[in-house]
Design an enzyme around this catalytic site. Structure first.
Site, PDB file in Angstrom:
ATOM      1  CD  GLU A   1      -2.608  -0.459   2.691  1.00 34.95           C
ATOM      2  OE1 GLU A   1      -2.503   0.663   3.559  1.00 34.95           O
ATOM      3  OE2 GLU A   1      -3.346  -1.488   3.109  1.00 34.95           O
TER       4      GLU A   1
ATOM      5  CG  ASP B   1      -3.523   7.841   8.731  1.00 30.52           C
ATOM      6  OD1 ASP B   1      -3.344   6.459   8.592  1.00 30.52           O
ATOM      7  OD2 ASP B   1      -3.607   8.587   7.841  1.00 30.52           O
TER       8      ASP B   1
END
Lengths: 402, 262
Positions: free
Chosen positions: B48, B59
């Protein structure tokens, strides 16, 4: 009254651009809000709170000396006289009441200069909720007095040290925290932004501004205004002022923070100098670079210093129902001084953008027209900025700018 | 390479796939390419590539700091395609990105350029299928996989709708919270995987803040792919010495790869 579609879209704007983890909570909130709106018990309790605790309805005041200079009748909706000093008390009391109804016991909020944080902490204290406020580290230093207010009210203030360390990063952090604590925590958002249903919900709690003003004007002046003027950061006071007039033949003007000027790039005018994008869960106008990275906003007014705008405003702008213009820092400060000297009212720098805008549009209106200006907040919090800008504080200074 | 080919291989080997995440442009543009090669060399089955974004709301601190660093060094969206092109071929290369960057680039143009660079598909953490009409069309037109997320809070109805929109695999965000290494294991994760499996035959990848081979082995016992991000980013966050970061990454990847093979 225009409503978004079932996913919260106003035309191409709005929607839900958030992690799947938050969808269930947003659904719950949407349903709870819809039920509350139809529940006479909720409405009665909200009205009682606003009246007894929030000092509402706020007065509508015809500013005669300012009107004389402007050549139109300027009526001020005095939201500066509300408890905590701004329209924001409406939003926080509405959301806090909804929080209680959902059985949650904790609220979190983001804040820029601290005004929404103080309002959220106030509502949390009233209802006995735990309260955590996320605030950019830069802002906690610049606004130590508001940090102290929140702490006195029993809230925990968490400095945010990521990104640009300002309001948008505080909002990121609040969203992150919400994902992890959504079971018992409501995100008490500060404006008409964010994922559906927040823009609609905050509008519904703030719309009393326009509803009251419309009734007050009809009673006192016997007619509707030609135009409504409000400042726009995220846009909660403006949506609150506009909503009652959307179906009337009344011009709606939103005044964005032009900062140092649209051509300087140092601005917070998302509609006037941003592009369509996705930020904080909604598609709207965003100050962004060529790649879609969010740009930092600039305004002398902390409350307008945000790089996007609520999606319903984006829709009203795109459809032409409302007109959005930029007011620079200098124009706003001139208007702040003019209002103080003609009417003896020291308003928030945010609200001074609306006053400046009203004076600008006045010549385009028929003489004797009414312009309703939402005076969204009071200026006590801004005296530090005022001292720096005008050089006041020295008894020999007569007030010449800088 | 297509995501399905990687899963066919790991399934044949009777194990879960190891998915490694790194933001493009971190620790530098050239070293992000080097780091991805290191992961592939040491047993990562799928990569990824993250697109650094100014407002990464899903995040945790590690990936936020990495993105900030890449942006401060001037990262541009199109450079992600350079990274993809440099590493594509041996394993499927996905891009994980917040939606505004794709929308700004142009959804169809993004899909076209990404496919041309050899990319396999997109993971979109802040795009739900309900808002994804343009991406559904573009991903079909350019034959790209589309990986949407399910979460512990997802209703059965939403899981069913989400997996119907997925191609390649389904991403199970298995804790309610942001990305980041956690010491504790999750009981929510196996439950979410089980609920998701009831709605699809697609492989299910699990992101859970895995940081070592033991945790990878545990997640591999119920998930079809073990997704590791923050621990990989961490190899470079605590040091300015990039070669030593590369060494730490090689060791970490080998440990994780052994974990999914236990």
């Amino acid at each position: 009254m225009p409503q978004p579609d079932v996913f919260g879209h106003w035309g191409e704007f709005g929607g839900r651009f958030v992690p799947e983890a938050l969808i269930a909570a947003l659904e719950e909130l949407d349903i709870a809000h819809a039920k509350a709106l139809e529940d006479p018990g909720f409405q009665a309790e909200f009205d009682r709170l606003l009246r007894e605790y929030g000092n509402l309805p706020s007065p509508l005041y015809r500013a005669d000396r300012l009107s004389e200079e402007a050549g139109v009748e300027i009526w001020l909706k005095r939201e500066d006289l509300n408890h905590t000093g701004a329209h924001k008390i409406r939003n926080v009391l509405g959301q806090a009441l909804l929080t209680k109804r959902m059985g949650k016991t904790r609220v979190i909020a983001e804040t820029g200069a601290g005004q929404h944080g103080v309002a959220a902490a106030t509502a949390a204290a009233y209802f006995g909720f735990d309260c955590t406020v996320y605030m950019g580290e830069e802002d906690t230093r610049r606004q130590a007095l508001n940090v102290a207010r929140m702490q006195l009210l029993g809230a925990e203030v968490v400095p945010v040290t990521t990104g640009s360390r300002t309001l948008k990063d505080a909002m990121n952090e609040a969203l992150r925290e919400w994902v992890a604590t959504v079971d018992n925590t409501h995100y008490l958002i500060g404006s008409v932004g964010g994922p559906h249903p927040f823009p609609r919900l905050v509008r519904d709690y703030c719309r009393g501004i326009g509803d009251e003003a419309r009734a007050q004007l009809l009673e006192r002046a016997g007619r509707l205004p030609a135009a409504v003027a409000a400042c726009v950061g995220g846009g909660s006071n403006a949506m609150g002022a506009f909503t009652a007039f959307l179906d009337d033949d009344v011009k709606l003007y939103g005044f964005e923070a032009g900062g140092e000027g649209l051509d300087t790039g140092r601005t917070a005018a998302a509609i006037n100098s941003g592009g369509i994008g996705v930020l904080h869960g909604a598609r709207t106008y965003v100050l962004q670079d060529e790649d879609g990275q969010t740009k930092e906003s600039h305004s002398i007014s902390a409350g307008l210093d945000y790089p996007a705008v609520g999606p319903e405003h984006a829709h009203l702008a795109a459809t032409g129902r409302a007109v959005y213009e930029a007011v620079t820092d200098a124009e706003a400060m001139d208007a702040l001084e003019k209002l103080a000297r003609t009417e003896g009212i020291i308003c928030a720098i945010e609200s001074a953008h609306a006053v400046a805008g009203a004076l600008r549009i006045a010549p385009s209106l028929d003489p004797g027209s009414i312009v309703l200006v939402n005076l969204s907040g009071r200026g006590d919090k801004d005296m530090g900025t005022v001292v720096d800008y005008f050089g006041f504080g020295d008894a020999d200074n007569k007030g010449d700018q800088q | 390479m297509r995501t399905a080919e990687a899963f066919a291989k790991t399934k044949a080997e009777g194990r879960a796939a190891l998915v490694g995440y790194l933001p493009a442009g971190f620790p530098t543009l050239a070293d992000s390419i080097k780091a991805i090669d290191i992961m592939i060399d040491h047993g990562a089955d799928i990569i990824e590539v993250g697109l650094p974004y100014s407002d990464p709301v899903m995040d945790g601190p590690a990936i936020q700091r990495a993105a900030d660093r890449a942006l401060a060094a001037g990262f541009r969206t199109r450079q992600a395609f350079e990274v993809v092109e440099a590493v594509a071929g041996r394993v499927p290369i996905l891009i994980m990105t917040y939606w505004n960057l794709v929308e700004r680039y142009g959804v169809d143009v993004f899909a076209r350029d990404f496919a041309a660079a050899g990319g396999a598909g997109l993971i979109t953490p802040d795009l739900i299928p309900d808002e994804a009409e343009e991406w559904l069309t573009a991903s079909d037109a350019h034959d790209l996989d589309r990986i949407f997320l399910v979460a512990p809070s997802s209703t059965e109805e939403r899981i069913a709708a989400t997996v119907r929109a997925c191609r390649g695999f389904v991403y199970a965000q298995s804790v309610m919270g942001v990305t980041g290494a956690r010491a504790a294991t999750s009981t929510a994760a196996p439950a979410l995987v089980e609920r998701t499996r009831a709605h699809t035959d697609l492989p299910i990848g699990v992101g859970l803040g895995v940081r070592d081979g033991d945790q990878a082995a545990e997640v591999a016992s119920y998930g079809d792919a073990v997704i590791v991000g923050s621990a990989i980013v961490g190899c470079y966050l605590e040091t300015d010495d990039i070669p030593s970061g590369h060494q730490r990454l090689a060791d970490l990847t080998a440990d994780l790869a052994a974990g999914v093979r236990r």
